[in-house]
Write a protein that holds these residues in place. Structure first.
Motif, PDB file in Angstrom:
ATOM      1  N   GLU A  64      -9.673 -10.335   9.106  1.00  0.00           N
ATOM      2  CA  GLU A  64      -9.897  -9.338   8.052  1.00  0.00           C
ATOM      3  C   GLU A  64      -9.787  -9.966   6.664  1.00  0.00           C
ATOM      4  O   GLU A  64     -10.468  -9.545   5.717  1.00  0.00           O
ATOM      5  CB  GLU A  64      -8.929  -8.164   8.188  1.00  0.00           C
ATOM      6  CG  GLU A  64      -7.455  -8.477   7.917  1.00  0.00           C
ATOM      7  CD  GLU A  64      -6.708  -8.963   9.156  1.00  0.00           C
ATOM      8  OE1 GLU A  64      -5.463  -8.873   9.159  1.00  0.00           O
ATOM      9  OE2 GLU A  64      -7.374  -9.430  10.101  1.00  0.00           O
ATOM     10  N   TYR A 108     -12.983 -10.423   4.001  1.00  0.00           N
ATOM     11  CA  TYR A 108     -12.862  -9.983   2.610  1.00  0.00           C
ATOM     12  C   TYR A 108     -13.233 -11.112   1.652  1.00  0.00           C
ATOM     13  O   TYR A 108     -13.916 -10.882   0.641  1.00  0.00           O
ATOM     14  CB  TYR A 108     -11.440  -9.506   2.307  1.00  0.00           C
ATOM     15  CG  TYR A 108     -11.219  -9.327   0.831  1.00  0.00           C
ATOM     16  CD1 TYR A 108     -11.806  -8.257   0.151  1.00  0.00           C
ATOM     17  CD2 TYR A 108     -10.476 -10.252   0.094  1.00  0.00           C
ATOM     18  CE1 TYR A 108     -11.642  -8.105  -1.219  1.00  0.00           C
ATOM     19  CE2 TYR A 108     -10.312 -10.109  -1.274  1.00  0.00           C
ATOM     20  CZ  TYR A 108     -10.889  -9.035  -1.924  1.00  0.00           C
ATOM     21  OH  TYR A 108     -10.745  -8.898  -3.272  1.00  0.00           O
ATOM     22  N   GLN A 160      -8.562   0.140  -2.597  1.00  0.00           N
ATOM     23  CA  GLN A 160      -9.069   0.641  -1.320  1.00  0.00           C
ATOM     24  C   GLN A 160     -10.392  -0.016  -0.937  1.00  0.00           C
ATOM     25  O   GLN A 160     -10.650  -0.283   0.239  1.00  0.00           O
ATOM     26  CB  GLN A 160      -9.217   2.163  -1.382  1.00  0.00           C
ATOM     27  CG  GLN A 160      -7.879   2.905  -1.344  1.00  0.00           C
ATOM     28  CD  GLN A 160      -8.038   4.392  -1.572  1.00  0.00           C
ATOM     29  OE1 GLN A 160      -8.985   4.836  -2.234  1.00  0.00           O
ATOM     30  NE2 GLN A 160      -7.115   5.171  -1.039  1.00  0.00           N
ATOM     31  N   HIS A 188      -6.278  -9.803  -2.261  1.00  0.00           N
ATOM     32  CA  HIS A 188      -6.255  -8.876  -1.128  1.00  0.00           C
ATOM     33  C   HIS A 188      -4.869  -8.241  -1.000  1.00  0.00           C
ATOM     34  O   HIS A 188      -3.844  -8.931  -1.057  1.00  0.00           O
ATOM     35  CB  HIS A 188      -6.601  -9.610   0.163  1.00  0.00           C
ATOM     36  CG  HIS A 188      -6.936  -8.684   1.296  1.00  0.00           C
ATOM     37  ND1 HIS A 188      -5.980  -7.947   1.975  1.00  0.00           N
ATOM     38  CD2 HIS A 188      -8.130  -8.353   1.857  1.00  0.00           C
ATOM     39  CE1 HIS A 188      -6.568  -7.217   2.903  1.00  0.00           C
ATOM     40  NE2 HIS A 188      -7.866  -7.437   2.860  1.00  0.00           N
ATOM     41  N   ARG A 202     -11.205  -2.975  -1.399  1.00  0.00           N
ATOM     42  CA  ARG A 202     -10.922  -4.313  -0.873  1.00  0.00           C
ATOM     43  C   ARG A 202     -10.561  -4.285   0.612  1.00  0.00           C
ATOM     44  O   ARG A 202     -10.558  -5.315   1.268  1.00  0.00           O
ATOM     45  CB  ARG A 202      -9.794  -4.962  -1.680  1.00  0.00           C
ATOM     46  CG  ARG A 202     -10.170  -5.172  -3.138  1.00  0.00           C
ATOM     47  CD  ARG A 202      -9.056  -5.782  -3.959  1.00  0.00           C
ATOM     48  NE  ARG A 202      -9.457  -5.870  -5.367  1.00  0.00           N
ATOM     49  CZ  ARG A 202      -8.706  -6.351  -6.340  1.00  0.00           C
ATOM     50  NH1 ARG A 202      -7.486  -6.817  -6.060  1.00  0.00           N
ATOM     51  NH2 ARG A 202      -9.144  -6.389  -7.587  1.00  0.00           N
ATOM     52  N   LEU A 203     -10.263  -3.100   1.123  1.00  0.00           N
ATOM     53  CA  LEU A 203      -9.935  -2.951   2.534  1.00  0.00           C
ATOM     54  C   LEU A 203     -11.147  -2.553   3.371  1.00  0.00           C
ATOM     55  O   LEU A 203     -11.067  -2.530   4.597  1.00  0.00           O
ATOM     56  CB  LEU A 203      -8.830  -1.902   2.704  1.00  0.00           C
ATOM     57  CG  LEU A 203      -7.501  -2.212   2.008  1.00  0.00           C
ATOM     58  CD1 LEU A 203      -6.575  -1.000   2.093  1.00  0.00           C
ATOM     59  CD2 LEU A 203      -6.835  -3.429   2.616  1.00  0.00           C
ATOM     60  N   LEU A 257       0.817  -1.214   0.000  1.00  0.00           N
ATOM     61  CA  LEU A 257       0.000   0.000   0.000  1.00  0.00           C
ATOM     62  C   LEU A 257       0.852   1.267   0.000  1.00  0.00           C
ATOM     63  O   LEU A 257       0.353   2.351  -0.322  1.00  0.00           O
ATOM     64  CB  LEU A 257      -0.952  -0.005   1.198  1.00  0.00           C
ATOM     65  CG  LEU A 257      -2.008  -1.119   1.188  1.00  0.00           C
ATOM     66  CD1 LEU A 257      -2.835  -1.077   2.458  1.00  0.00           C
ATOM     67  CD2 LEU A 257      -2.893  -1.011  -0.044  1.00  0.00           C
ATOM     68  N   HIS A 261      -3.171  -7.167   1.525  1.00  0.00           N
ATOM     69  CA  HIS A 261      -2.318  -7.683   2.600  1.00  0.00           C
ATOM     70  C   HIS A 261      -1.602  -8.957   2.155  1.00  0.00           C
ATOM     71  O   HIS A 261      -0.436  -9.193   2.525  1.00  0.00           O
ATOM     72  CB  HIS A 261      -3.148  -7.978   3.851  1.00  0.00           C
ATOM     73  CG  HIS A 261      -3.667  -6.746   4.537  1.00  0.00           C
ATOM     74  ND1 HIS A 261      -3.214  -5.480   4.240  1.00  0.00           N
ATOM     75  CD2 HIS A 261      -4.618  -6.596   5.512  1.00  0.00           C
ATOM     76  CE1 HIS A 261      -3.841  -4.599   4.995  1.00  0.00           C
ATOM     77  NE2 HIS A 261      -4.697  -5.238   5.764  1.00  0.00           N
TER      78      HIS A 261
END
Length: 205
Positions: free
Chosen positions: A62, A66, A28, A163, A30-31, A13, A165
């Protein structure tokens, strides 16, 4: 068990300013947390998060939320499929009936819902279903368990690796547009790309 990270200091990010506005908005979103289910029933949320954790090996809530959001939005759209098994119903129907069969047969077999089982028990149940050896097969008369598992794994893994992350975890530098990747030969990295942990340690030495 803590996940081993090869890129512990990398955060994709941080590269967001190099993406165009449209790409930034997509990533964004996706968060953002899941606000409302459109396809799944509310009581299926816990079941799906447990399934996501077992199928990906990643228990982070998290990430699980998602994956549920991604599947919920995709199946609610009822869009066309790239491919479908000859004996398989549309994926929305396949997933809905498969989840019902999974939960019903698990309760009948172990007297507890799937989400109430220990991870080892959950993995055992999923292995049985994947191999077509389902407990209480009468619950699976409307859906092929192996086809259901194949489709579920496909959808979950596709969501998982979209995702940001997870991009950071695997060292993926994110969308190439508009900056692009310059050093594309084997073993070459652009300065802004992730460096594996052992490489960072050698640099410090």
């Amino acid at each position: 068990m803590a996940m081993q990270k090869h890129y512990p200091t990398y955060d994709v990010l941080e590269q967001m300013d190099h993406w165009d506005d449209h790409t930034q908005k997509i990533v964004q979103k996706r968060l953002e947390p899941l606000h409302q289910l459109r396809f799944f029933r509310p009581e299926q949320m816990t079941l799906l998060m447990e399934l996501a954790a077992r199928l990906t090996g990643d228990p982070r809530p998290e990430i699980g939320q998602y994956i549920v959001k991604h599947l919920d939005q995709s199946l609610a759209k009822d869009a066309g499929e790239g491919e479908r098994h000859v004996n398989s119903p549309p994926q929305a129907q396949l997933i809905r009936e498969g989840l019902n069969a999974l939960e019903q047969s698990t309760v009948a077999h172990l007297l507890a819902p799937f989400a109430g089982l220990q991870p080892e028990q959950q993995r055992s149940i999923l292995s049985m279903i994947q191999g077509g050896m389902t407990p209480y097969p009468q619950y699976w008369k409307h859906v092929d368990p192996t086809i259901f598992m194949k489709k579920l794994v496909q959808l979950v893994i596709e969501a998982y690796y979209s995702h940001p992350h997870v991009w950071s975890d695997i060292g993926y530098g994110g969308p190439a547009y508009p900056r692009g990747y310059v050093r594309t030969e084997l073993g070459q990295l652009d300065p802004w790309e992730a460096k594996r942990k052992h490489a960072e340690e050698k640099i410090r030495e």
